[in-house]
Scaffold this motif. Structure first.
Motif, PDB file in Angstrom:
ATOM      1  N   ALA A 167       6.675 -21.808  -4.749  1.00 26.79           N
ATOM      2  CA  ALA A 167       7.893 -21.291  -5.369  1.00 26.79           C
ATOM      3  C   ALA A 167       8.718 -20.582  -4.307  1.00 26.79           C
ATOM      4  CB  ALA A 167       7.551 -20.333  -6.497  1.00 26.79           C
ATOM      5  N   TYR A 168       9.969 -20.990  -4.177  1.00 22.99           N
ATOM      6  CA  TYR A 168      10.930 -20.356  -3.280  1.00 22.99           C
ATOM      7  C   TYR A 168      11.847 -19.513  -4.158  1.00 22.99           C
ATOM      8  CZ  TYR A 168       9.320 -24.202  -0.319  1.00 22.99           C
ATOM      9  OH  TYR A 168       8.535 -25.093   0.388  1.00 22.99           O
ATOM     10  N   ILE A 169      11.833 -18.210  -3.945  1.00 27.28           N
ATOM     11  CA  ILE A 169      12.523 -17.340  -4.903  1.00 27.28           C
ATOM     12  C   ILE A 169      13.171 -16.143  -4.229  1.00 27.28           C
ATOM     13  CG2 ILE A 169      10.311 -16.211  -5.430  1.00 27.28           C
ATOM     14  CD1 ILE A 169      11.436 -15.650  -8.245  1.00 27.28           C
ATOM     15  N   CYS A 170      14.384 -15.859  -4.661  1.00 22.46           N
ATOM     16  CA  CYS A 170      15.077 -14.623  -4.303  1.00 22.46           C
ATOM     17  C   CYS A 170      15.504 -13.975  -5.605  1.00 22.46           C
ATOM     18  CB  CYS A 170      16.292 -14.897  -3.422  1.00 22.46           C
ATOM     19  SG  CYS A 170      17.284 -13.421  -3.064  1.00 22.46           S
ATOM     20  N   GLY A 171      14.986 -12.805  -5.893  1.00 21.75           N
ATOM     21  CA  GLY A 171      15.362 -12.046  -7.076  1.00 21.75           C
ATOM     22  C   GLY A 171      15.962 -10.730  -6.647  1.00 21.75           C
ATOM     23  N   LEU A 172      17.210 -10.497  -7.050  1.00 23.97           N
ATOM     24  CA  LEU A 172      17.935  -9.312  -6.589  1.00 23.97           C
ATOM     25  C   LEU A 172      18.128  -8.339  -7.737  1.00 23.97           C
ATOM     26  CD1 LEU A 172      20.659 -11.113  -4.439  1.00 23.97           C
ATOM     27  CD2 LEU A 172      18.525 -10.077  -3.669  1.00 23.97           C
ATOM     28  N   GLY A 173      17.772  -7.018  -7.456  1.00 22.24           N
ATOM     29  CA  GLY A 173      17.159  -6.480  -6.272  1.00 22.24           C
ATOM     30  C   GLY A 173      15.694  -6.822  -6.075  1.00 22.24           C
ATOM     31  N   HIS A 174      14.801  -6.681  -7.083  1.00 21.35           N
ATOM     32  CA  HIS A 174      13.408  -7.073  -6.965  1.00 21.35           C
ATOM     33  C   HIS A 174      13.070  -8.024  -8.106  1.00 21.35           C
ATOM     34  CE1 HIS A 174      12.804  -4.244  -3.788  1.00 21.35           C
ATOM     35  NE2 HIS A 174      12.996  -3.177  -4.550  1.00 21.35           N
ATOM     36  N   TYR A 175      11.925  -8.713  -7.951  1.00 24.23           N
ATOM     37  CA  TYR A 175      11.528  -9.648  -8.991  1.00 24.23           C
ATOM     38  C   TYR A 175      10.019  -9.621  -9.180  1.00 24.23           C
ATOM     39  CZ  TYR A 175       9.411 -12.773  -5.609  1.00 24.23           C
ATOM     40  OH  TYR A 175       8.574 -13.298  -4.639  1.00 24.23           O
ATOM     41  N   GLU A 176       9.591 -10.112 -10.329  1.00 24.88           N
ATOM     42  CA  GLU A 176       8.196 -10.454 -10.568  1.00 24.88           C
ATOM     43  C   GLU A 176       8.182 -11.830 -11.214  1.00 24.88           C
ATOM     44  OE1 GLU A 176       5.328  -7.600 -12.255  1.00 24.88           O
ATOM     45  OE2 GLU A 176       4.867  -9.145 -13.746  1.00 24.88           O
ATOM     46  N   MET A 177       7.474 -12.760 -10.596  1.00 22.24           N
ATOM     47  CA  MET A 177       7.381 -14.124 -11.129  1.00 22.24           C
ATOM     48  C   MET A 177       6.055 -14.298 -11.836  1.00 22.24           C
ATOM     49  SD  MET A 177       7.620 -17.767  -9.115  1.00 22.24           S
ATOM     50  CE  MET A 177       7.302 -19.305  -9.987  1.00 22.24           C
ATOM     51  N   ARG A 178       6.120 -14.970 -12.995  1.00 19.99           N
ATOM     52  CA  ARG A 178       4.929 -15.203 -13.796  1.00 19.99           C
ATOM     53  C   ARG A 178       4.844 -16.685 -14.170  1.00 19.99           C
ATOM     54  NH1 ARG A 178       2.789 -10.418 -15.243  1.00 19.99           N
ATOM     55  NH2 ARG A 178       1.536 -11.355 -16.909  1.00 19.99           N
ATOM     56  N   LEU A 179       3.632 -17.207 -14.197  1.00 21.20           N
ATOM     57  CA  LEU A 179       3.377 -18.588 -14.612  1.00 21.20           C
ATOM     58  C   LEU A 179       2.257 -18.584 -15.635  1.00 21.20           C
ATOM     59  CD1 LEU A 179       3.559 -20.779 -11.362  1.00 21.20           C
ATOM     60  CD2 LEU A 179       4.791 -21.213 -13.499  1.00 21.20           C
TER      61      LEU A 179
END
Length: 900
Positions: A167-179
């Motif tokens: 996964a290529y990800i930019c989350g602004l300002g911060h992120y949490e990715m879940r699957l």
């Protein structure tokens, strides 16, 4: 012929088996396993690269074969093969030859994956919070002073065997990715802080372990971070680049070679998260009653709270790979004491000041709210000193044991005031059955996942405590920038990157972090060449707090140190013009080569900490001007700018002449005010006219003794004081300062209960920040002078170290190590009796060392039990001052000095 060289620790761009590299010509590095034989060195290498592991194993390197290259270089060797493909994995290994021509076995195979190299590789689109989303939440009663953060989700199918997924990800300002109901990875506070109008970092996550055959769901939470500083509680400043937004591209590679892409854009949905307030400064609130169970799973049925997500404009900053190790939970602290305050709150003492958050386990009625208020100190009556309005809150769902920790903010603290819950330890005493029960509470320290690169200990227990105290402060302020403090400011004040640079680098492996910070300085630089005092420059300060040479010079000095420490020539080439422009900026501000503006020796010793009280600002500002001009002369030589080299050499001489003409008193032979900083800086930087160095050094020493062995310098001057005293062989003066326990001293902080280095010398009693590392310069002295492991950051001497321990009264033994790319340098010395001193040294393969062995009057010097002159594998270099000097190759050596 088989020989003893064995390769270890393969790295590509400073990382082992990275899953994302964005350089078209990645650089390879390798170290060596320890060997019993002495004097082993590399004379040649061969690197092979293949598209598949089996091809590498068969010796059919189908991508690139360097052939045998005659060189002892083992760091940052650039790939020279055909163009590499985005998102593809490559396999590599290396073998080396020694000086005798014997070849090592090939190393184990290493890998690296290419990142997305160009804009055309991105099929994803930016999605984010819009005005219509806010209006909808407002109608639901969820919008107002406590703005909720968003959730985004989509579903997809996996129908075949998966070989890889990223996964290529930019989350602004911060992120949490879940699957599929699980968080992807263990990183926190991703992505790193930048000037989002210039650079937006994306990270790459290994998603394969979280996928399942059939239906899948991806869910993403967004936090404000420094992208959107909302205020609402304490904030150093308020400002926003926009509302939270993200771009994500999940590439699933199947065993048959097919690639499926799941991309952010149309078709995604947005909902509100249970995080009702989040500010990088002020804290975070979470309402578990707003949770939507299973929202990050494929079977979740969306209701009216979910809307179609909007495609939004991209941020102004260029999308770039985050080339640094992510923040993680690095340490955990259990409470050492729980008590009730006079106000009825419960106070937890976690025993250590640190930066991070708390993780709680609670049980109670739905709708009950627990408030957590952190602080660094206690008030005299026992409650938490809330110097800043920072708080965290959790509203319970009432469904059994509930576990929670913040996601998108952190702070600095040791103590925690808990309101609205009873500690399980105190239930019998509390007698309150209505409040929720705090079942468990744990402090979690947040910092980058950097490797430890050194250790230090000695027979002086207070010095060991000082070492620990400084390191807790370094780690507490190490995020994706080096902050000044983790609670009040969280800003990247740049003077620390060079003044504390060696102290950091002795302890931690930080080449990627320094590359990122140097990029931040490039992004912050103004068109006229000015480098602001902070980077990223989230807020524009006035006057000296934006333009101080001791701060802006970090662009040149920190880059120079990183080059010398990690052999990273690319840094010099990429930033050469920016560094040159900063010297040009200072030249434009100078009056006859004297620079007179800035913060000077900030927070020196005196009744009014802040602007310098002992040293005129032009003394430190002009000394830094000279230093960066001198460095740029060396940098110009390295990158082949001959005309620039001559210019900077001439400029440095002119600055030195002007400095001595303006500040050196020809009668007293004191610089400027005669303060420690005034005399130490020209001594340390080589600005004193020839023949006067010893006199200036004596004047400096006299001032220390007149002050009862106390220091008077501040943020800038204290480091150069230690450098000058070491350069002119005055270790006892340093030791006497470090042995003090009255104010100002480290010992005062230790005696008054500090667990991290404080902002001012009397910090534990004065009450400002309890977690600054700006005055931690003793750490460099512990390694470089007391232990004697000296990395030359003034003249590049790759594959060579100097071992020059300094003996001081009251210290019976010292043990230290520092890990180079080549392997570990170790030093242990012990004073067995007044006339018997023993030094054990280990030098890694492909490295030489210049070893200084002190003499005790008439004495014998042995190595491994043999007279030094007859010892094998040792080159005699002669006597220098009170030392005998030898050159050794790799291996272990045991020297003894025995009085006669």
């Amino acid at each position: 012929m088989e020989q003893s060289l064995r390769i270890a620790k393969l790295q590509v761009e400073y990382m082992e088996n990275p899953i994302a590299v964005d350089k078209e010509r990645p650089r390879f590095s390798w170290g060596f396993a320890p060997a019993k034989e002495r004097g082993l060195s590399q004379s040649a290498y061969q690197i092979v690269v293949a598209s598949a592991e089996e091809k590498l194993a068969d010796g059919a390197a189908d991508v690139w074969d360097s052939g045998k290259v005659r060189s002892n270089r083992n760091r940052n060797v650039a790939y020279e093969g055909p163009a590499l493909q985005s998102a593809k994995r490559y396999y590599w290994k290396v073998k080396v030859w020694d000086a005798a021509g014997s070849v090592s076995p090939y190393s184990e195979a290493g890998t690296w994956d290419m990142a997305l190299l160009g804009p055309e590789d991105w099929q994803a689109r930016w999605i984010g919070v819009t005005a219509s989303d806010k209006e909808a939440w407002a109608e639901e009663g969820a919008f107002g002073p406590k703005d909720p953060l968003p959730l985004f989700r989509t579903t997809f199918r996996v129908g075949k065997e998966v070989s890889r997924a990223k996964a290529y990800i930019c989350g602004l300002g911060h992120y949490e990715m879940r699957l599929n109901g699980e968080k992807v990875g263990d990183q926190v506070l991703d992505t790193g802080w930048t000037d989002y109008n210039r650079t937006c970092l994306y990270t790459v996550l290994d998603a394969a372990p979280y996928l399942q055959t059939g239906d899948n769901a991806v869910g993403i939470l967004l936090g404000n971070g420094f992208y959107n500083v909302t205020g609402g509680r304490y904030a150093k400043y308020k400002g926003s680049y926009g509302d939270p937004k993200l771009i994500m591209q999940l590439e699933v590679e199947y065993a048959d070679g097919e690639v499926q892409r799941i991309v952010s854009g149309e078709g995604w949905t947005i909902g509100r998260s249970p995080i009702t307030f989040s500010c990088i400064y002020g804290g975070e609130d979470y309402n578990a009653l707003l949770e939507q169970a299973g929202w990050d799973r494929a079977e979740f049925a969306e209701d009216g709270r979910w809307r179609k997500a909007s495609v939004v404009p991209a941020p102004r900053g260029k999308l770039a790979l985050q080339n640094l190790r992510p923040n993680k939970v690095t340490h955990r602290f259990a409470p050492v004491k729980v008590s009730e305050s006079p106000q009825g709150a419960y106070v937890y003492d976690l025993g250590q000041n640190f930066s991070g958050w708390v993780r709680i386990a609670v049980k109670g009625a739905p709708g009950s709210t627990i408030t957590l208020k952190p602080g660094e100190l206690l008030q005299p009556q026992g409650d938490v000193n809330q110097a800043w309005n920072v708080s965290f809150s959790y509203t319970l769902s009432g469904e059994g044991e509930e576990i929670w920790a913040p996601r998108f903010t952190y702070t600095g603290f040791r103590y925690l005031s808990v309101e609205g819950a009873v500690p399980v330890e105190l239930i019998p005493e509390a007698g309150n059955d209505e409040l929720p029960v705090m079942l468990r509470l744990e402090g979690q320290m947040i910092g980058p996942d950097v490797a430890t690169a050194g250790s230090f200990s000695c027979s002086n227990t207070m010095w060991n405590k000082i070492h620990e105290m400084i390191n807790w402060a370094i780690l507490s302020n190490m995020k994706s920038v080096l902050t000044d403090c983790p609670h009040r400011e969280k800003l990247g004040w740049l003077e620390e990157t060079h003044l504390m640079g060696p102290s950091i680098m002795y302890n931690y492996y930080v080449p990627e972090l320094y590359r990122k910070i140097i990029d931040d300085m490039r992004d912050a630089q103004l068109d006229n060449g000015l480098v602001p005092d902070i980077a990223p420059e989230y807020t524009v300060f006035d006057h000296d707090f934006r333009d101080s040479p001791e701060w802006g010079s970090a662009y040149i000095i920190a880059t120079w140190y990183a080059y010398n420490w990690y052999q990273d020539r690319e840094l010099l080439e990429q930033h050469y013009e920016g560094m040159k422009n900063y010297v040009g900026y200072l030249s434009g501000k100078a009056d006859r080569h004297i620079v007179s503006h800035g913060l000077g020796d900030w927070c020196d010793v005196g009744p009014n900490p802040g602007y310098p009280q002992n040293t005129p600002i032009p003394v430190t500002a002009t000394a830094m001007y000279y230093y960066v001009a001198d460095i740029m002369k060396k940098v110009s030589d390295i990158v082949g700018r001959e005309e620039d080299s001559r210019y900077f050499a001439d400029l440095a001489e002119r600055i030195k002449d002007a400095y001595n003409a303006n500040f050196l008193d020809g009668e007293t032979l004191q610089y400027a005010s005669g303060s420690q900083t005034s005399n130490a800086m020209p001594l340390a930087l080589g600005m004193v006219p020839e023949g006067l160095e010893d006199t200036i050094a004596r004047n400096l020493l006299d001032d220390i003794r007149k002050r009862g062995n106390s220091l008077s310098g501040g943020d800038v001057g204290f480091r150069y004081l230690l450098m000058a005293l070491t350069k002119f062989d005055q270790p006892e003066a340093v030791a006497d300062m470090l042995l003090k326990t009255d104010n100002p001293s480290y010992g005062y902080q230790v005696a008054h209960g500090a667990t991290t280095l404080t902002e001012l010398w009397d910090g534990p009693t004065f009450g400002l920040s309890q977690n600054h590392f700006m005055l931690g310069h003793a750490e460099e002295w512990f390694y470089a002078a007391l232990a004697g492991i000296q990395i030359d950051y003034e003249s590049p001497r790759f594959n060579e170290v100097r071992i020059q321990p300094h003996l001081v009264g009251g210290v019976e033994w010292v043990s230290a190590h520092h890990d180079l790319c080549e392997g570990r340098v170790e030093v242990q010395w012990r004073l067995k009796r007044p006339d018997h001193w023993k030094l054990d040294v280990a030098i890694p393969v492909n490295t030489t060392a210049i070893v200084h062995i002190p003499k005790f009057g008439e004495c014998s010097i042995l190595e491994s039990g043999n007279p030094l002159h007859s010892a094998k594998d040792i080159e005699w270099l002669g006597e220098r001052g009170a030392s005998r000097v030898v050159k050794v190759g790799s291996g272990t050596y045991s020297f003894e000095v025995i009085g006669e």
